[in-house]
Design an enzyme around this catalytic site. Sequence first.
Site, PDB file in Angstrom:
ATOM      1  N   CYS A  86       0.819  -1.222   0.000  1.00 25.40           N
ATOM      2  CA  CYS A  86       0.000   0.000   0.000  1.00 25.40           C
ATOM      3  C   CYS A  86       0.850   1.268   0.000  1.00 25.40           C
ATOM      4  CB  CYS A  86      -0.930  -0.009   1.201  1.00 25.40           C
ATOM      5  SG  CYS A  86      -1.925  -1.509   1.304  1.00 25.40           S
ATOM      6  N   HIS A 336      -8.828   4.181  -1.717  1.00 26.16           N
ATOM      7  CA  HIS A 336      -7.490   3.592  -1.543  1.00 26.16           C
ATOM      8  C   HIS A 336      -7.115   2.692  -2.721  1.00 26.16           C
ATOM      9  CE1 HIS A 336      -3.961   1.985   0.164  1.00 26.16           C
ATOM     10  NE2 HIS A 336      -4.477   1.044   0.945  1.00 26.16           N
TER      11      HIS A 336
END
Length: 389
Positions: A86, A336
């Site tokens: 991430c 995200h």
Amino acid sequence: MSTRARIVGWSHLPFGKRTEPDTEAMIGQVVKDVLQHGDVPAADVDAIYLGVMNNGFSKQDFQAALVAMADDELMHTPATRLENACATGSAALHAGLDFIESGRGRIALVVGAEKMTSLPTSEVGDVLLGASYRKEEMTAGGFPGVFASIADEYFRRYGDRREELALIAAKNHRNGVANPFAHVRKDLGFEFCHTVSDNNPIVADPLRRTDCSLVSDGAAAILLADEETALTLERAIAFRSRVQKNDIMALSRRDPLAFAGAAGAWRAALESARITLDDLDFVETHDCFTIAELIEYEAMGLTAPGEGHRAIREGWTYKDGRLPVNPSGGLKAKGHPVGATGVSMHVMACMQLMGEAGDMQIPGANLAGVFNMGGAAVANYVSVMERSR
């Protein structure tokens, strides 16, 4: 001779379930837009760094080569793809900064992108588990299950903080209303975020849907230039400091609540910048789950361990508080798309520092902190940023 790099342009697509068929189409848009925003011809770009996690989101890999598909002037420009879970976008940004500061070139193009919504939700969960230690952390709840286990341990050690998690979610959704790039622009309110319902079910106990960041598509881009070149351009954002620190991947081999790599990155970044946390005007932090933001309050030094609840309960992290956190709405409201997230967070900081954040604007924002992490605080990036032009 090395030189300090500057951010001189940026672009950002609205995040969400986008109609583009793939990352190539989104990359093409942000590349065109960032070159225009930075007023830099494509032919002047010396290197390209692309952040895409992929890991099964797309059968098209070798995606660094897709950037040049947006402009023939980029066809011979060296291009490299980065992946760091991430924190993939921040990994690409650091590579671009390193390229400029090593003296190897004057302008670098950094792009982050991910197309996540083409896969069924069950497959998305399996792809994201690649950001955990699969040998030990395969859970029925997927990656939310990993953070649910962290939340369980936090509650066991420090008390049940479901209310504070709901306050964090509500804060970030309220902030996201003002963000034109956010996946969800709706003030959900505390009661909705705190109440388990058909529209807010348990995803992985104790985490509710509103405790989890969104599955999103999106792309963002940044142009970097050396100091001399930046002086000839309209905008320039400098890094007072930037730090990456890692932690061991397996949660079983560390205290899962310490976020020790994140805490170390924050300490090093503040020390290098010769400031304290109180000097920052706002922070964009990695709220992939609300429990992550709560623990990050502690890792950045805003509170002592186990007391992160005070920061949200006492209003410190609201837009008008002691240290506004996620005025953009964070990953919780903004979305995200994993490869784009780190680039996006830095774009949000640039907009604030240039006074170009519109209704998101923190008045008088001069010094920004950005924290982006890969996995459960495994790869940890902290930036301290300021306007230099």
